[in-house]
Design a protein around this motif. Structure first.
Motif, PDB file in Angstrom:
ATOM      1  N   GLU A  60       6.915 -23.105 -24.900  1.00 62.54           N
ATOM      2  CA  GLU A  60       6.641 -23.172 -26.788  1.00 62.54           C
ATOM      3  C   GLU A  60       6.450 -24.875 -27.270  1.00 62.54           C
ATOM      4  O   GLU A  60       6.878 -24.649 -28.889  1.00 62.54           O
ATOM      5  N   LEU A  61       6.998 -25.720 -27.101  1.00 62.15           N
ATOM      6  CA  LEU A  61       7.682 -27.725 -27.524  1.00 62.15           C
ATOM      7  C   LEU A  61       6.352 -28.776 -27.747  1.00 62.15           C
ATOM      8  O   LEU A  61       6.391 -29.595 -28.347  1.00 62.15           O
ATOM      9  N   TRP A  62       5.713 -28.363 -26.658  1.00 61.49           N
ATOM     10  CA  TRP A  62       5.216 -29.295 -25.515  1.00 61.49           C
ATOM     11  C   TRP A  62       4.347 -29.909 -26.977  1.00 61.49           C
ATOM     12  O   TRP A  62       4.002 -31.321 -27.538  1.00 61.49           O
ATOM     13  N   ASP A  63       3.774 -28.981 -27.448  1.00 61.18           N
ATOM     14  CA  ASP A  63       2.331 -29.468 -28.151  1.00 61.18           C
ATOM     15  C   ASP A  63       3.247 -29.964 -29.657  1.00 61.18           C
ATOM     16  O   ASP A  63       2.016 -31.243 -30.439  1.00 61.18           O
ATOM     17  N   SER A  64       4.084 -29.824 -29.792  1.00 57.57           N
ATOM     18  CA  SER A  64       5.041 -30.587 -31.174  1.00 57.57           C
ATOM     19  C   SER A  64       5.208 -31.985 -30.854  1.00 57.57           C
ATOM     20  O   SER A  64       6.459 -32.663 -31.676  1.00 57.57           O
ATOM     21  N   LEU A  65       5.990 -32.247 -29.136  1.00 58.80           N
ATOM     22  CA  LEU A  65       6.594 -33.709 -29.139  1.00 58.80           C
ATOM     23  C   LEU A  65       5.715 -34.471 -29.039  1.00 58.80           C
ATOM     24  O   LEU A  65       4.245 -34.563 -28.406  1.00 58.80           O
ATOM     25  N   ALA A  66       6.373 -35.442 -29.397  1.00 60.79           N
ATOM     26  CA  ALA A  66       5.707 -37.317 -29.627  1.00 60.79           C
ATOM     27  C   ALA A  66       6.179 -37.157 -28.861  1.00 60.79           C
ATOM     28  O   ALA A  66       6.833 -37.667 -27.131  1.00 60.79           O
ATOM     29  N   GLU A  69       8.385 -38.578 -26.555  1.00 67.16           N
ATOM     30  CA  GLU A  69       9.445 -37.509 -26.413  1.00 67.16           C
ATOM     31  C   GLU A  69       9.470 -37.228 -24.879  1.00 67.16           C
ATOM     32  O   GLU A  69      10.092 -36.522 -23.629  1.00 67.16           O
ATOM     33  N   ARG A  70       7.894 -37.092 -24.715  1.00 70.72           N
ATOM     34  CA  ARG A  70       7.067 -36.285 -23.200  1.00 70.72           C
ATOM     35  C   ARG A  70       7.100 -37.436 -22.254  1.00 70.72           C
ATOM     36  O   ARG A  70       7.265 -36.459 -21.063  1.00 70.72           O
ATOM     37  N   ARG A 152      18.019 -29.743 -26.042  1.00 70.69           N
ATOM     38  CA  ARG A 152      17.321 -30.852 -27.128  1.00 70.69           C
ATOM     39  C   ARG A 152      19.704 -31.318 -26.544  1.00 70.69           C
ATOM     40  O   ARG A 152      20.067 -30.231 -27.348  1.00 70.69           O
ATOM     41  N   TRP A 157      15.181 -34.765 -25.348  1.00 67.09           N
ATOM     42  CA  TRP A 157      14.712 -33.727 -24.637  1.00 67.09           C
ATOM     43  C   TRP A 157      15.417 -33.724 -23.137  1.00 67.09           C
ATOM     44  O   TRP A 157      14.906 -34.741 -22.274  1.00 67.09           O
TER      45      TRP A 157
END
Length: 251
Positions: A60-66, A69-70, A152, A157
């Protein structure tokens, strides 16, 4: 239900053994996963009652992470996979790994509905496939973004744990690396190396070859999904797309 999760397993879709998750959750101590509270059967449907693991599915979050952050998330995930593999073996989940691999190889072309150039390319890789000998370890066997939870803390994260051990089994440790390579690295060579190294491996050319082919031997892998995620339009471009490089010398 608040602090608890109730999981009902439809008898039509039970795995082998059908209570793999119950056995794993009862077996693991101190590992970041749900804790088993109760289990039983209701009108023919096995059920588990588990504690809620905090966090949000990475899917639910991966595509929005920089990118910044990954990388720490992938490093934590690799270390967590390594930690799982260090848990005591669970004899009840032992499988005949050579037979399992042989069956996956024999059925790979049909499983992936591979045709034309893709079929020839995959057949060549399968014929050359070599799996580095390793003792069996406890596998989650489906480490995807749906099953990794994130929370978070301040500006960072944190991986809070892994859920859904329904497909767990004993097997080769590299089997647990291929799904996160596709789901989390997805053609990013730096993230791929971070994952592999955090899991306690050295990303040599030989290991890359093994893991790349191993992606097509996972029970839940599909050719179309893999190629879409890594951005490969044809087999000649797949290795570059998968590892995110054109030419790479063995370290």
């Amino acid at each position: 239900t608040g602090d608890l999760v109730v999981k009902l397993a439809c008898p039509l879709y039970l795995g082998t053994p059908p209570d793999a998750e119950r056995r794993v959750l009862a077996h693991l101590a101190g590992f970041p996963c749900p804790k088993l509270v109760a289990h039983g059967e209701l009108e023919g449907w096995p059920y588990l009652v588990e504690t809620v693991l905090p966090g949000i599915p990475a899917a639910e979050l991966w595509d929005s992470l920089a990118p910044t952050e990954r990388a720490p998330i992938v490093r934590q995930l690799g270390a967590l996979i390594c930690r799982l593999h260090e848990q005591p073996p669970l004899a009840d989940l032992a499988v005949d790994w050579p037979a399992f691999r042989a069956q996956r190889i024999a059925n790979a072309l049909e499983h992936h509905h591979a045709t034309g150039a893709w079929a020839a390319w995959l057949a060549g890789r399968l014929a050359a496939f070599h799996e580095t000998p390793a003792p069996p370890v406890l596998l989650h066997a489906d480490v995807t973004a749906d099953h990794v939870l994130l929370e978070r803390t301040g500006s960072r994260w944190k991986v809070t744990g892994i859920i859904d051990f329904c497909d767990a089994m004993m097997g080769h440790p590299h089997y647990d690396l291929v799904a996160p390579l596709v789901c989390f690295a997805a053609g990013n060579g730096e993230l791929a190396d971070v994952l592999v190294e955090a899991a306690g491996e050295r990303p040599t050319a030989a290991l890359r070859e093994e893991l790349l082919t191993g992606c097509f031997l996972h029970r839940f892998a599909k050719l179309g999904d893999i190629t879409a995620r890594v951005g490969a339009d044809d087999p000649d471009d797949f290795e570059r797309a998968f590892w995110g490089f054109s030419e790479r010398k063995e370290p």
